[in-house]
Design an enzyme around this catalytic site. Structure first.
Site, short mmCIF file in Angstrom:
data_model
loop_
_atom_site.label_atom_id
_atom_site.label_comp_id
_atom_site.label_asym_id
_atom_site.label_seq_id
_atom_site.Cartn_x
_atom_site.Cartn_y
_atom_site.Cartn_z
N GLN A 1 2.30 -5.83 -3.25
CA GLN A 1 2.58 -5.93 -1.80
C GLN A 1 3.89 -5.17 -1.49
OE1 GLN A 1 1.58 -9.24 -3.32
NE2 GLN A 1 -0.41 -8.36 -2.99
N ASP B 1 0.82 -1.23 0.00
CA ASP B 1 0.00 0.00 0.00
C ASP B 1 0.85 1.27 0.00
OD1 ASP B 1 -2.25 -1.66 0.23
OD2 ASP B 1 -2.01 -1.72 2.41
N LYS C 1 2.11 2.24 -5.01
CA LYS C 1 2.85 1.77 -6.20
C LYS C 1 2.07 2.00 -7.49
CE LYS C 1 3.17 -2.30 -4.41
NZ LYS C 1 2.74 -2.04 -3.04
N ARG D 1 -10.44 -2.71 4.58
CA ARG D 1 -10.08 -2.68 6.00
C ARG D 1 -9.30 -1.41 6.33
NH1 ARG D 1 -6.81 -8.25 6.76
NH2 ARG D 1 -6.08 -7.68 4.70
N GLY E 1 -4.02 -4.20 -4.67
CA GLY E 1 -5.03 -3.22 -5.08
C GLY E 1 -4.29 -1.94 -5.45
N HIS E 2 -4.01 -1.78 -6.74
CA HIS E 2 -3.25 -0.61 -7.18
C HIS E 2 -4.20 0.45 -7.71
CE1 HIS E 2 0.69 -3.13 -7.60
NE2 HIS E 2 0.22 -3.05 -6.37
P1 IMP Z 1 -2.63 -12.68 1.61
O1 IMP Z 1 -1.68 -12.12 0.61
O2 IMP Z 1 -4.07 -12.45 1.28
O3 IMP Z 1 -2.33 -14.11 1.94
O4 IMP Z 1 -2.40 -11.89 3.00
C1 IMP Z 1 -1.21 -12.02 3.76
C2 IMP Z 1 -0.84 -10.70 4.41
O5 IMP Z 1 -0.42 -9.77 3.43
C3 IMP Z 1 -2.00 -10.03 5.16
O6 IMP Z 1 -1.46 -9.35 6.28
C4 IMP Z 1 -2.52 -9.02 4.15
O7 IMP Z 1 -3.17 -7.94 4.78
C5 IMP Z 1 -1.23 -8.59 3.50
N1 IMP Z 1 -1.41 -8.11 2.11
C6 IMP Z 1 -1.67 -8.86 1.03
N2 IMP Z 1 -1.76 -8.08 -0.06
C7 IMP Z 1 -1.58 -6.83 0.35
C8 IMP Z 1 -1.52 -5.58 -0.34
O8 IMP Z 1 -1.66 -5.47 -1.55
N3 IMP Z 1 -1.28 -4.49 0.44
C9 IMP Z 1 -1.08 -4.59 1.78
N4 IMP Z 1 -1.10 -5.72 2.44
C10 IMP Z 1 -1.34 -6.85 1.75
#
Ligand code: IMP
Length: 431
Positions: free
Chosen positions: A230, A15, A18, A309, A42-43
């Site tokens: 990420q 977040d 990017k 969230r 989520g870009h």
């Molecule tokens: P997952 O990628 O859904 O398995 O989530 C694993 C962890 O990475 C969790 O803490 C999510 O909130 C975090 N996470 C996954 N994708 C993003 C993103 O694009 N931005 C911020 N946090 C992320």
């Protein structure tokens, strides 16, 4: 900017903004490539007065006549992909932008999402405080299948016999887990098989070989941009394990997940927010659980682009950022959301951690150690001016310039771009 192959990575916990930076850089890129993650990303990109949130599509899709690649390192949810492709205005046919999905990218199946949710719920109920706070998009379970060599890949979807065999194999195992461990109903083969074949018809025109596409593009002098999702501290190897995602978010991930040989990379840019945020569980040393944190959340609209969230907010952490500089080999930093810091009563930056009776400036390997650290802060002079109209560093108030210079000095990296507002044009471009 004269680098032919550039990689853009998140330098914090995701977040970082990017999408916005990629959007600016994609203006001069011919090819934009996503190399890891999936619809957990989520870009957000603002263009033509419209807000787009891309979960899977490379952000370059908004420009005409580009090649956009979804690399083999991704886990693709075909329904989400379809939604995003259909939501593009102008459509790829009209804009001349071509989308290629690597045949080796893995497909997120409905049982992956189900197992993601059930796993999270089991972990939170376990009483060991081990929930990760995943996005629920099936990311972890899909990568598990990839590494277990049982996954269904994009190239399989258009081959009914291959997909039938793989689906049966998977359902035999997944249904046992669902029924025997979780007491949940099984997935029926027939309905799922029809869905998958229908996905195959949608995705088939996009399937291609990313390695050859990229090799051709690089050899003919095209400019390539790798768009990380990420962030470094969510990387499965280098992040705050186990509170991480399941892919390689660091710059090196683009070689395995994006099919580029390491020697062809010319420049690596890390995107860092002027403060820090995190969604989901896990240690976050500079987190502010007071009014100052609320203010950052409000001013920065810090709500997840994928899940909605509220993001946890805190001060900039230089220990973490310096780690990201090293892990990724950053050449430059793109600093986003500097405008959000305008008007604060107090402005702090973490420069070291106190832990276990000592002081350290290096990021700990262990999340358990990170949980125990107390940040050591340096105070900065806050500024009150609205900086969203600034278009060059010299337009910034002196206090903001000092803040940026401090980041440059302590990371030994140049800040190449500063975000001063939400719109594409609210950007200070330094090179
Ligand atoms: P997952 O990628 O859904 O398995 O989530 C694993 C962890 O990475 C969790 O803490 C999510 O909130 C975090 N996470 C996954 N994708 C993003 C993103 O694009 N931005 C911020 N946090 C992320």
């Amino acid at each position: 900017m004269d680098a032919q192959v550039q990689v853009l990575v998140g330098a914090q916990w995701g977040d970082e903004g990017k999408g916005r930076v990629v959007d600016v850089l994609a203006e001069t890129a011919d090819v934009v490539v996503r190399y890891q993650g999936g619809a957990n990303a989520g870009h957000t990109v603002m263009a033509g007065g419209r807000k787009y949130v891309f979960h899977l599509l490379p952000s370059g899709m908004l420009y005409p006549n580009r090649l956009c690649i979804i690399g083999n390192g991704l886990v693709v949810d075909p329904e989400k992909l379809r939604e995003e492709v259909n939501g593009l205005d102008p459509s790829p046919e009209k804009s001349g932008t071509r989308l290629v999905v690597s045949g080796a990218a893995h497909i997120v199946m409905p049982y992956h999402k189900k197992l993601d949710a059930l796993g999270e719920s089991a972990r939170s109920k376990s009483g060991f405080g081990s929930a990760i706070g995943t996005t629920g998009r099936g990311i972890g379970p899909c990568y598990v299948d990839k590494y277990n060599r049982t996954g269904i890949r994009a190239e399989d979807l258009a081959q009914p016999d291959v997909v039938a065999k793989k689906l049966r194999l998977n359902l035999d195992e997944k249904n046992l887990i669902l029924e025997k461990i979780y007491g949940e109903p099984p997935f029926e083969f027939d309905g799922l098989y029809e869905t998958v074949l229908e996905w195959g018809r949608f995705i088939a025109p996009y399937i291609g070989n990313a390695t050859f596409e990229l090799d051709r593009a690089i050899s003919s002098g095209k400019r390539i941009l790798f768009e990380g999702a990420q962030g470094t501290l969510l990387d499965v190897d280098h992040g705050t394990y186990p509170y991480v995602t399941s892919s390689s978010c660091v710059s090196g991930g683009c070689c395995t997940g994006g099919s580029v040989p390491p020697g062809r990379i010319d420049r690596i840019i890390g995107v860092a927010k002027a403060y820090c945020t995190r969604v989901g569980e896990g240690p976050f040393p500079t987190e502010l659980t007071n009014e100052a944190g609320e203010l950052l959340r409000k001013n920065g609209a810090e709500y997840g682009a994928t899940t909605g969230r509220p993001r946890r907010c805190g001060w900039l952490d230089m220990v973490a950022l310096n780690y990201a500089v090293k892990v990724n080999g950053l050449d430059f930093i793109a600093l986003t959301k500097l405008d959000v810091l305008s008007g604060l009563d107090e402005l702090l930056v973490c420069i070291a951690y106190d832990v276990d009776g000592g002081r350290r400036e290096t990021f700990p390997d262990s999340a358990a150690v990170l949980e125990r650290v107390t940040p050591v802060y340096r105070k900065f002079t806050p500024w009150n001016e609205d900086i969203s109209g600034c278009r060059s560093s010299s337009d910034l108030p002196e206090a903001a310039r000092e803040y940026v210079s401090f980041i440059e000095e302590s990371t030994s990296s140049k800040v190449c771009l500063i975000g001063v507002g939400p719109r594409r044009e609210d950007t200070i471009r330094i090179f």
